[in-house]
Design a protein around this motif. Structure first.
Motif, PDB file in Angstrom:
ATOM      1  N   VAL A  58       0.820  -1.173  -0.043  1.00 64.91           N
ATOM      2  CA  VAL A  58       0.025   0.014   0.205  1.00 64.91           C
ATOM      3  C   VAL A  58       0.848   1.265   0.016  1.00 64.91           C
ATOM      4  O   VAL A  58       1.762   1.284   0.883  1.00 64.91           O
ATOM      5  CB  VAL A  58      -0.805   0.072   1.393  1.00 64.91           C
ATOM      6  N   LYS A  59       0.850   2.295  -0.695  1.00 64.82           N
ATOM      7  CA  LYS A  59       1.583   3.308  -1.272  1.00 64.82           C
ATOM      8  C   LYS A  59       1.019   4.387   0.075  1.00 64.82           C
ATOM      9  O   LYS A  59      -0.024   4.486   0.468  1.00 64.82           O
ATOM     10  CB  LYS A  59       1.111   4.238  -2.294  1.00 64.82           C
ATOM     11  N   ILE A  60       2.198   4.640   0.863  1.00 65.45           N
ATOM     12  CA  ILE A  60       1.975   5.437   2.095  1.00 65.45           C
ATOM     13  C   ILE A  60       2.620   6.897   2.060  1.00 65.45           C
ATOM     14  O   ILE A  60       3.079   7.599   2.973  1.00 65.45           O
ATOM     15  CB  ILE A  60       2.183   4.786   3.512  1.00 65.45           C
ATOM     16  N   GLY A  61       3.165   7.237   0.579  1.00 63.85           N
ATOM     17  CA  GLY A  61       3.942   8.210   0.535  1.00 63.85           C
ATOM     18  C   GLY A  61       3.276   9.639   1.001  1.00 63.85           C
ATOM     19  O   GLY A  61       3.849  10.591   1.575  1.00 63.85           O
ATOM     20  N   LEU A  62       2.025   9.685   0.624  1.00 64.17           N
ATOM     21  CA  LEU A  62       1.191  10.908   1.019  1.00 64.17           C
ATOM     22  C   LEU A  62       1.486  11.431   2.709  1.00 64.17           C
ATOM     23  O   LEU A  62       1.564  12.305   3.229  1.00 64.17           O
ATOM     24  CB  LEU A  62      -0.136  10.955   0.899  1.00 64.17           C
ATOM     25  N   PHE A  63       1.236  10.291   3.255  1.00 66.04           N
ATOM     26  CA  PHE A  63       1.219  10.276   4.749  1.00 66.04           C
ATOM     27  C   PHE A  63       2.585  10.519   5.302  1.00 66.04           C
ATOM     28  O   PHE A  63       2.729  11.260   6.471  1.00 66.04           O
ATOM     29  CB  PHE A  63       0.704   8.994   5.504  1.00 66.04           C
ATOM     30  N   VAL A  64       3.616  10.108   4.626  1.00 66.37           N
ATOM     31  CA  VAL A  64       4.995   9.999   5.234  1.00 66.37           C
ATOM     32  C   VAL A  64       5.345  11.328   4.946  1.00 66.37           C
ATOM     33  O   VAL A  64       5.949  12.231   5.871  1.00 66.37           O
ATOM     34  CB  VAL A  64       5.958   9.376   4.462  1.00 66.37           C
ATOM     35  N   VAL A  65       4.968  12.142   3.794  1.00 62.68           N
ATOM     36  CA  VAL A  65       5.340  13.402   3.402  1.00 62.68           C
ATOM     37  C   VAL A  65       4.801  14.254   4.371  1.00 62.68           C
ATOM     38  O   VAL A  65       5.446  15.218   4.844  1.00 62.68           O
ATOM     39  CB  VAL A  65       4.856  13.868   2.081  1.00 62.68           C
ATOM     40  N   LEU A  66       3.222  14.272   4.748  1.00 61.75           N
ATOM     41  CA  LEU A  66       2.655  15.115   5.791  1.00 61.75           C
ATOM     42  C   LEU A  66       3.432  15.001   7.065  1.00 61.75           C
ATOM     43  O   LEU A  66       3.539  16.047   7.803  1.00 61.75           O
ATOM     44  CB  LEU A  66       1.333  14.680   5.783  1.00 61.75           C
ATOM     45  N   PHE A  67       3.559  13.646   7.380  1.00 64.09           N
ATOM     46  CA  PHE A  67       4.401  13.746   8.850  1.00 64.09           C
ATOM     47  C   PHE A  67       5.637  14.252   8.814  1.00 64.09           C
ATOM     48  O   PHE A  67       6.221  14.936   9.813  1.00 64.09           O
ATOM     49  CB  PHE A  67       4.734  12.023   9.145  1.00 64.09           C
ATOM     50  N   ILE A  68       6.446  14.150   7.827  1.00 61.67           N
ATOM     51  CA  ILE A  68       7.740  14.884   7.579  1.00 61.67           C
ATOM     52  C   ILE A  68       7.724  16.443   7.828  1.00 61.67           C
ATOM     53  O   ILE A  68       8.630  16.974   8.355  1.00 61.67           O
ATOM     54  CB  ILE A  68       8.596  14.672   6.313  1.00 61.67           C
ATOM     55  N   VAL A  69       6.658  16.925   7.247  1.00 63.52           N
ATOM     56  CA  VAL A  69       6.349  18.559   7.151  1.00 63.52           C
ATOM     57  C   VAL A  69       6.229  18.774   8.412  1.00 63.52           C
ATOM     58  O   VAL A  69       6.658  19.857   9.280  1.00 63.52           O
ATOM     59  CB  VAL A  69       5.375  18.554   6.368  1.00 63.52           C
ATOM     60  N   PHE A  70       5.419  17.844   9.361  1.00 58.55           N
ATOM     61  CA  PHE A  70       5.018  18.348  10.599  1.00 58.55           C
ATOM     62  C   PHE A  70       6.303  18.077  11.653  1.00 58.55           C
ATOM     63  O   PHE A  70       6.654  19.123  12.455  1.00 58.55           O
ATOM     64  CB  PHE A  70       4.101  17.324  11.157  1.00 58.55           C
ATOM     65  N   ALA A  71       6.995  17.084  11.239  1.00 56.85           N
ATOM     66  CA  ALA A  71       8.303  16.660  12.103  1.00 56.85           C
ATOM     67  C   ALA A  71       9.291  17.801  12.059  1.00 56.85           C
ATOM     68  O   ALA A  71      10.007  17.875  12.901  1.00 56.85           O
ATOM     69  CB  ALA A  71       8.639  15.387  11.766  1.00 56.85           C
TER      70      ALA A  71
END
Length: 226
Positions: free
Chosen positions: A23-36
């Motif tokens: 399952v592609k999770i790139g969108l959620f990873v990108v959003l988490f990195i921006v927050f982090a």
């Protein structure tokens, strides 16, 4: 299965194309990195500007699961989501700065934390005042600590939120839309797929965003030695 290489963690494309159980999770990873980057004070080693530019190039795939079947609307929604995570990250960092006071100044350096970056961000904040919250969004490392400094010096919350929202919107929309539409332009006009030149794009963006900061630091160091 492709063997994992730790150097992949420095490549923004790795996060964008990440899959978990097929399952592609790139969108959620990108959003988490921006927050982090700001919310978890982890900005000095996480990809920022290059990540968003590349995310703009890959936005169609990132938004595939939530597609509205309208290209412009998809990119806009993606940029708004990134803006929201940037806003929340800054708010978290501001709160931490307001509550921690001088704790960060006495904290020992570690892999995830460098005190010198805090001082550099403080100088940047003192020079540009409230506008530093907007400008910092476009500067690696500085964007991580600027909201912390704002919290430490007890910047007015309403003014902070105004510049926080403005900076996050400008940063996310400019980077994501640039990546998305430059990719489309080069592909349609010259038949050049920027996805084949990711390494060069990352290098150019890193140099473009970090060289001015490094130049300023070196110039200041040379002035001190004189």
């Amino acid at each position: 299965m492709e063997e994992f290489n730790w150097l992949q963690l420095l490549n923004p494309e790795f996060y964008i194309l990440l899959e978990l159980g097929g399952v592609k999770i790139g969108l959620f990873v990108v959003l988490f990195i921006v927050f982090a980057e700001t919310g978890l004070l982890a900005g000095f080693f996480l990809p920022g500007d290059s990540l968003l530019f590349l995310a703009g190039i890959y936005s169609e795939g990132l938004m595939n699961q939530f597609s509205t079947h309208n290209d412009f609307l998809n990119v806009t929604i993606f940029a708004l989501l990134v803006s929201l995570m940037g806003i929340l990250g800054n708010m978290t960092s501001y709160w931490f700065g307001a509550k921690s006071g001088g704790y960060l100044y006495s904290r020992q350096d570690s892999f995830f934390y460098k005190k010198k970056y805090l001082y550099q961000s403080k100088e940047f904040f003192e020079k540009y005042g409230s506008k530093a919250i907007v400008f910092a969004r476009f500067l690696p490392v500085v964007r991580t600590f600027a909201p912390v400094i704002a919290g430490i010096v007890e910047m007015d919350k309403k003014k902070f939120m105004l510049y926080n929202i403005l900076g996050s919107l400008l940063w996310s929309f400019s980077m994501i839309f640039s990546g998305h539409y430059l990719h489309a332009f080069f592909l349609n006009e010259f038949g050049v797929d920027l996805k084949h030149y990711i390494e060069y794009i990352v290098i150019i963006i890193v140099l473009f965003t970090t060289v001015p900061v490094l130049w300023k630091i070196l110039k200041k160091q040379a002035h001190i030695e004189e």
